[in-house]
Design a protein around this motif. Structure first.
Motif, PDB file in Angstrom:
ATOM      1  N   SER A 188      37.353  48.594-110.220  1.00 38.88           N
ATOM      2  CA  SER A 188      38.742  47.702-110.909  1.00 38.88           C
ATOM      3  C   SER A 188      38.174  47.559-112.083  1.00 38.88           C
ATOM      4  CB  SER A 188      38.244  46.124-109.763  1.00 38.88           C
ATOM      5  OG  SER A 188      38.925  45.504-111.043  1.00 38.88           O
ATOM      6  N   SER A 189      39.551  47.644-112.937  1.00 40.47           N
ATOM      7  CA  SER A 189      39.397  47.340-114.544  1.00 40.47           C
ATOM      8  C   SER A 189      40.616  45.894-114.849  1.00 40.47           C
ATOM      9  CB  SER A 189      39.623  48.992-115.379  1.00 40.47           C
ATOM     10  OG  SER A 189      41.142  49.059-115.024  1.00 40.47           O
ATOM     11  N   GLY A 190      39.602  45.645-116.394  1.00 40.05           N
ATOM     12  CA  GLY A 190      40.921  44.810-116.853  1.00 40.05           C
ATOM     13  C   GLY A 190      42.052  45.172-117.805  1.00 40.05           C
ATOM     14  N   THR A 191      41.879  46.059-117.897  1.00 37.96           N
ATOM     15  CA  THR A 191      43.812  46.747-118.169  1.00 37.96           C
ATOM     16  C   THR A 191      43.722  47.779-117.269  1.00 37.96           C
ATOM     17  OG1 THR A 191      42.344  47.927-120.535  1.00 37.96           O
ATOM     18  CG2 THR A 191      43.324  45.917-120.459  1.00 37.96           C
ATOM     19  N   GLN A 192      45.405  48.022-117.830  1.00 33.66           N
ATOM     20  CA  GLN A 192      46.197  49.600-116.730  1.00 33.66           C
ATOM     21  C   GLN A 192      45.243  50.737-117.207  1.00 33.66           C
ATOM     22  OE1 GLN A 192      49.877  50.169-117.272  1.00 33.66           O
ATOM     23  NE2 GLN A 192      50.069  51.733-115.879  1.00 33.66           N
ATOM     24  N   HIS A 193      44.920  51.166-118.798  1.00 34.98           N
ATOM     25  CA  HIS A 193      44.322  52.185-118.988  1.00 34.98           C
ATOM     26  C   HIS A 193      42.828  51.916-119.438  1.00 34.98           C
ATOM     27  CE1 HIS A 193      48.152  53.802-118.887  1.00 34.98           C
ATOM     28  NE2 HIS A 193      48.380  53.070-119.766  1.00 34.98           N
ATOM     29  N   GLY A 194      41.820  50.978-118.710  1.00 27.70           N
ATOM     30  CA  GLY A 194      40.609  50.562-118.915  1.00 27.70           C
ATOM     31  C   GLY A 194      39.707  51.730-118.666  1.00 27.70           C
ATOM     32  N   GLY A 195      39.899  52.680-117.974  1.00 30.52           N
ATOM     33  CA  GLY A 195      38.628  53.525-117.272  1.00 30.52           C
ATOM     34  C   GLY A 195      38.627  53.612-116.060  1.00 30.52           C
ATOM     35  N   GLN A 196      39.429  53.307-115.944  1.00 30.20           N
ATOM     36  CA  GLN A 196      39.847  53.667-113.984  1.00 30.20           C
ATOM     37  C   GLN A 196      39.137  55.131-113.899  1.00 30.20           C
ATOM     38  OE1 GLN A 196      42.719  52.362-111.984  1.00 30.20           O
ATOM     39  NE2 GLN A 196      43.165  50.151-113.494  1.00 30.20           N
ATOM     40  N   GLU A 197      40.110  55.519-114.388  1.00 30.00           N
ATOM     41  CA  GLU A 197      39.628  57.822-113.924  1.00 30.00           C
ATOM     42  C   GLU A 197      37.806  57.546-113.922  1.00 30.00           C
ATOM     43  OE1 GLU A 197      42.303  59.740-115.153  1.00 30.00           O
ATOM     44  OE2 GLU A 197      43.877  59.149-113.279  1.00 30.00           O
ATOM     45  N   SER A 198      37.422  57.384-115.829  1.00 26.39           N
ATOM     46  CA  SER A 198      36.275  57.472-116.014  1.00 26.39           C
ATOM     47  C   SER A 198      34.726  57.079-115.384  1.00 26.39           C
ATOM     48  CB  SER A 198      35.905  57.475-117.427  1.00 26.39           C
ATOM     49  OG  SER A 198      36.100  55.686-117.942  1.00 26.39           O
ATOM     50  N   THR A 199      34.837  55.999-114.784  1.00 23.32           N
ATOM     51  CA  THR A 199      34.704  54.814-113.924  1.00 23.32           C
ATOM     52  C   THR A 199      34.161  55.509-112.970  1.00 23.32           C
ATOM     53  OG1 THR A 199      34.182  52.963-115.141  1.00 23.32           O
ATOM     54  CG2 THR A 199      33.954  53.459-112.378  1.00 23.32           C
ATOM     55  N   ILE A 200      34.924  56.476-112.176  1.00 28.60           N
ATOM     56  CA  ILE A 200      34.720  57.220-110.844  1.00 28.60           C
ATOM     57  C   ILE A 200      34.255  58.457-111.205  1.00 28.60           C
ATOM     58  CG2 ILE A 200      35.686  57.835-109.007  1.00 28.60           C
ATOM     59  CD1 ILE A 200      38.031  55.492-109.522  1.00 28.60           C
ATOM     60  N   LEU A 201      34.762  59.018-111.409  1.00 31.07           N
ATOM     61  CA  LEU A 201      34.616  60.155-112.301  1.00 31.07           C
ATOM     62  C   LEU A 201      32.873  60.334-112.809  1.00 31.07           C
ATOM     63  CD1 LEU A 201      37.041  61.777-113.619  1.00 31.07           C
ATOM     64  CD2 LEU A 201      36.395  62.903-112.325  1.00 31.07           C
ATOM     65  N   SER A 202      32.403  58.984-113.555  1.00 30.33           N
ATOM     66  CA  SER A 202      31.059  59.671-114.275  1.00 30.33           C
ATOM     67  C   SER A 202      30.473  58.931-112.862  1.00 30.33           C
ATOM     68  CB  SER A 202      30.954  58.117-115.453  1.00 30.33           C
ATOM     69  OG  SER A 202      30.607  56.749-114.996  1.00 30.33           O
ATOM     70  N   MET A 203      30.613  58.221-111.935  1.00 30.32           N
ATOM     71  CA  MET A 203      29.392  57.884-110.331  1.00 30.32           C
ATOM     72  C   MET A 203      29.989  59.349-109.965  1.00 30.32           C
ATOM     73  SD  MET A 203      30.511  53.811-108.707  1.00 30.32           S
ATOM     74  CE  MET A 203      28.752  54.116-108.198  1.00 30.32           C
ATOM     75  N   HIS A 204      30.771  59.843-109.496  1.00 30.44           N
ATOM     76  CA  HIS A 204      30.632  61.044-109.122  1.00 30.44           C
ATOM     77  C   HIS A 204      29.178  61.872-109.690  1.00 30.44           C
ATOM     78  CE1 HIS A 204      34.850  61.532-107.776  1.00 30.44           C
ATOM     79  NE2 HIS A 204      34.450  59.942-107.371  1.00 30.44           N
ATOM     80  N   ILE A 205      28.896  61.696-110.533  1.00 25.52           N
ATOM     81  CA  ILE A 205      27.849  62.843-111.529  1.00 25.52           C
ATOM     82  C   ILE A 205      27.010  62.409-110.276  1.00 25.52           C
ATOM     83  CG2 ILE A 205      26.885  63.235-113.001  1.00 25.52           C
ATOM     84  CD1 ILE A 205      29.511  62.786-114.993  1.00 25.52           C
ATOM     85  N   THR A 206      26.632  61.929-110.673  1.00 24.28           N
ATOM     86  CA  THR A 206      25.065  60.521-110.032  1.00 24.28           C
ATOM     87  C   THR A 206      25.139  60.986-108.402  1.00 24.28           C
ATOM     88  OG1 THR A 206      25.021  58.743-111.107  1.00 24.28           O
ATOM     89  CG2 THR A 206      23.870  58.671-108.860  1.00 24.28           C
ATOM     90  N   LEU A 207      26.671  61.065-107.661  1.00 20.68           N
ATOM     91  CA  LEU A 207      26.419  61.333-106.728  1.00 20.68           C
ATOM     92  C   LEU A 207      26.001  63.254-105.993  1.00 20.68           C
ATOM     93  CD1 LEU A 207      29.699  59.215-105.476  1.00 20.68           C
ATOM     94  CD2 LEU A 207      26.824  58.618-105.052  1.00 20.68           C
ATOM     95  N   LEU A 208      26.798  63.712-107.115  1.00 21.01           N
ATOM     96  CA  LEU A 208      26.798  65.186-106.900  1.00 21.01           C
ATOM     97  C   LEU A 208      24.792  65.666-107.008  1.00 21.01           C
ATOM     98  CD1 LEU A 208      29.797  65.893-109.072  1.00 21.01           C
ATOM     99  CD2 LEU A 208      29.444  66.353-106.909  1.00 21.01           C
ATOM    100  N   HIS A 209      24.021  65.419-108.665  1.00 22.06           N
ATOM    101  CA  HIS A 209      23.036  65.602-107.686  1.00 22.06           C
ATOM    102  C   HIS A 209      22.388  64.984-106.463  1.00 22.06           C
ATOM    103  CE1 HIS A 209      22.063  65.716-112.193  1.00 22.06           C
ATOM    104  NE2 HIS A 209      23.381  65.481-112.587  1.00 22.06           N
ATOM    105  N   HIS A 210      22.982  64.085-106.157  1.00 23.60           N
ATOM    106  CA  HIS A 210      22.445  63.792-104.688  1.00 23.60           C
ATOM    107  C   HIS A 210      22.553  64.874-103.531  1.00 23.60           C
ATOM    108  CE1 HIS A 210      20.087  59.499-105.027  1.00 23.60           C
ATOM    109  NE2 HIS A 210      20.791  59.667-105.967  1.00 23.60           N
ATOM    110  N   GLY A 211      23.767  65.536-103.805  1.00 24.16           N
ATOM    111  CA  GLY A 211      23.927  66.405-103.037  1.00 24.16           C
ATOM    112  C   GLY A 211      25.088  65.933-101.594  1.00 24.16           C
TER     113      GLY A 211
END
Length: 211
Positions: free
Chosen positions: A118-141
């Motif tokens: 969830s973000s405060g605005t339409q372009h408030g970082g929704q995609e970058s938030t999800i993608l940045s979390m993917h990095i951690t999940l990928l490190h876990h395999g």
């Protein structure tokens, strides 16, 4: 074989919580049980009260708090976090930073991982938030699952809406006045159903690869 799907999230005002409920509905629609957990709170009660979040937190804090070791019991984990300057919340980051022990054992390797936000605005970082979390999940395999374009609601031009191929999302508004729309909740349900379907196909097979 049945599969266990955990929904692990943090919500301050209730927007991510509403999305989590829809994700859980999708998991159940796929015939699996959805197990909901919250990550530990790091803010003092007095700060939460000053932020105007005390009312919701009374309900949210009734959810069980998950520990890093418990993550290993799931076949799929769907994480939810609000956006903080284009990244995950500090509460979620603190929790994931404590997963070094299960990382060293490869305890999440081969399990399904997915993220909504969830973000405060339409372009408030929704995609970058999800993608940045993917990095951690990928490190876990983990095996990443997003929100396929087969959910047609993410291509709508009829309204302002969240959701992307990376995961379901909602727009809360600058003051938190907007709660998830019907389309955003539909995206969350679709993601839950999609992850549950993948988890069922993979349940019990991780050890075949890791052995």
């Amino acid at each position: 074989m049945s599969a266990r799907v955990f929904i692990v999230y943090y919500s301050l005002y209730g927007h991510v919580h509403a999305m989590a409920q829809a994700v859980a509905e999708g998991v159940r629609d796929a015939g699996l049980e959805a197990e909901l957990f919250r990550v530990p709170e790091t803010l003092p009660d007095e700060v939460i009260e000053k932020m105007g979040a005390k009312s919701f937190q009374k309900e949210f804090q009734k959810l069980p708090v998950i520990t890093p070791d418990e993550l290993a019991k799931a076949d799929a984990i769907i994480f939810g976090t609000p956006t903080r300057f284009g990244n995950m919340s500090s509460q979620m980051r603190s929790f994931l930073d404590a997963t070094g022990g299960i990382w060293s054992r490869g305890a999440l390797a081969g399990k399904v991982g997915s993220v909504f936000t969830s973000s405060g605005t339409q372009h408030g970082g929704q995609e970058s938030t999800i993608l940045s979390m993917h990095i951690t999940l990928l490190h876990h395999g983990m095996i990443i699952a997003g929100l396929p374009y087969t959910f047609a609601g993410q291509t709508t031009m009829d309204e302002i809406t969240g959701c992307s191929p990376y995961g379901a999302s909602t727009i809360a508004g600058g003051s938190g006045e907007r709660f998830p729309s019907a389309n955003e909740l539909a995206g969350a349900r679709y993601q839950g159903r999609y992850v549950a379907w993948i988890a069922r196909q993979l349940a019990g097979k991780q050890n075949e690869f890791l052995s």
